[in-house]
Design a protein around this motif. Structure first.
Motif, PDB file in Angstrom:
ATOM      1  N   ALA A 132      73.344  -6.520 -54.077  1.00 13.85           N
ATOM      2  CA  ALA A 132      71.964  -7.009 -54.136  1.00 13.85           C
ATOM      3  C   ALA A 132      71.897  -8.519 -53.989  1.00 13.85           C
ATOM      4  CB  ALA A 132      71.314  -6.568 -55.448  1.00 13.85           C
ATOM      5  N   ARG A 184      71.830  -0.775 -50.132  1.00 12.89           N
ATOM      6  CA  ARG A 184      72.003  -1.773 -51.189  1.00 12.89           C
ATOM      7  C   ARG A 184      72.590  -1.078 -52.414  1.00 12.89           C
ATOM      8  NH1 ARG A 184      66.721  -3.737 -52.227  1.00 12.89           N
ATOM      9  NH2 ARG A 184      66.846  -2.486 -54.116  1.00 12.89           N
ATOM     10  N   ARG A 185      73.613  -1.656 -53.002  1.00 13.03           N
ATOM     11  CA  ARG A 185      74.419  -0.905 -53.970  1.00 13.03           C
ATOM     12  C   ARG A 185      73.696  -0.568 -55.259  1.00 13.03           C
ATOM     13  NH1 ARG A 185      79.568  -4.710 -52.841  1.00 13.03           N
ATOM     14  NH2 ARG A 185      79.877  -4.049 -50.677  1.00 13.03           N
ATOM     15  N   ASP A 186      72.718  -1.361 -55.650  1.00 11.28           N
ATOM     16  CA  ASP A 186      72.016  -1.025 -56.879  1.00 11.28           C
ATOM     17  C   ASP A 186      71.188   0.253 -56.718  1.00 11.28           C
ATOM     18  OD1 ASP A 186      70.403  -2.741 -55.138  1.00 11.28           O
ATOM     19  OD2 ASP A 186      68.879  -2.624 -56.695  1.00 11.28           O
ATOM     20  N   THR A 210      75.673   2.143 -60.950  1.00 14.32           N
ATOM     21  CA  THR A 210      75.217   1.641 -62.251  1.00 14.32           C
ATOM     22  C   THR A 210      75.900   0.329 -62.608  1.00 14.32           C
ATOM     23  OG1 THR A 210      76.877   2.996 -63.377  1.00 14.32           O
ATOM     24  CG2 THR A 210      74.685   3.949 -63.077  1.00 14.32           C
ATOM     25  N   ASP A 211      77.055   0.066 -62.017  1.00  9.82           N
ATOM     26  CA  ASP A 211      77.750  -1.214 -62.072  1.00  9.82           C
ATOM     27  C   ASP A 211      78.608  -1.276 -60.819  1.00  9.82           C
ATOM     28  OD1 ASP A 211      80.528  -0.277 -62.567  1.00  9.82           O
ATOM     29  OD2 ASP A 211      79.777   0.290 -64.537  1.00  9.82           O
TER      30      ASP A 211
END
Length: 271
Positions: free
Chosen positions: A158, A233-235, A239-240
């Motif tokens: 992000a 987008r990884r978010d 979750t982490d």
């Protein structure tokens, strides 16, 4: 040593090839000895560089698609070699030390010695066998189906990395296209499959990344080969930096399966 990708054949009549180049965190010992960061620093670099769980999204797509696509997965970290870079001086990422063999971290710090004396060795040992294997997989789809359609599957953090444009839009889904190899119907197939997902609140094209992978043998030469890049987008699904949300991964896999099925139907109608 060579490092071809893991190639999982799909159904013979499916023209789709899902390419997963950056999901692995594995670095062979003989490569690790040349990397400058400490173990803690390297773990953080891998968190930022790795397209975590994109291989799991591809695996979910296999479970949900009517016709199983071929899947090509890089089993080594992009910190070994990046199979999607050009190997010559014309590679744009060279200016950031992020060409085929990285010499700098995401933040611009030292990753390898500069100039790195083993660059040509790593390209011969890792890059070329990988490229040959992907090319062979595309050729196999051309022989079987008369067309090959590559889905180039990636993700991105992000927050922009140090080498990225901090002002570029970072939508939940970025669709990367190529002027020659991405027909409009392929872009729309991706957009339509993902647009209704609750995790995808915005879809952009060619931002923050542009283009899509095509093997050099076919690039700009063979219009039977199509390609589209999917950048999540990884978010949206983590979750982490290291932990995927299984339910979200499955939803994304189902959407990817929808894309593959629509592609197969389109190609069948065109042939």
């Amino acid at each position: 040593m060579t490092a071809p990708p893991l190639v999982l054949p799909g159904d013979r009549q499916c023209p789709v090839l899902i390419h997963v180049p950056h999901a692995s965190r594995i670095i062979p010992v003989e490569i690790r000895t040349d990397l400058i960061p400490t173990d803690v620093e390297l773990a953080a670099e891998l968190d930022e560089s790795t397209d975590t769980a994109t291989d799991e999204i591809a695996a979910a797509a296999l479970r949900h698609s009517h016709l199983r696509p071929t899947t090509v997965v890089n089993t080594l970290s992009r910190l070994v070699i990046d199979p999607e870079r050009f190997t010559d001086a014309g590679e744009p990422a060279n200016v950031f030390g992020r060409g085929a063999v990285y010499t700098r971290t995401c933040a611009g710090g030292p990753l390898r010695a500069e100039p790195y004396p083993r660059t040509a060795e790593l390209i011969d040992a890792y890059f070329r066998p990988y490229a040959d294997a992907v090319t062979a997989a595309v050729d196999d789809r051309l022989r079987a189906c008369g067309r090959a359609v590559i889905i180039d599957l990636h993700s991105y953090p992000a927050t922009p990395s140090g080498f990225e444009d901090p002002n570029a839009a970072r939508p939940a889904l970025c669709i990367g296209t190529d002027r020659v190899h991405t027909p409009p119907w392929l872009t729309e197939a991706v957009r339509g499959a993902f647009a209704s997902l609750p995790d995808i609140d915005e879809i952009g094209e060619n931002t923050p990344y542009a283009g899509s992978y095509v093997p050099l043998r076919h690039y700009g030469r063979d219009e039977r080969v199509s390609s589209v890049m999917i950048e999540l987008r990884r978010d949206v699904y983590l979750t982490d930096p290291r932990t995927p949300d299984p339910a979200r991964v499955d939803r994304l896999g189902r959407a990817l399966a929808t894309v593959t099925d629509r592609i197969a139907a389109q190609v069948a109608a065109d042939v």
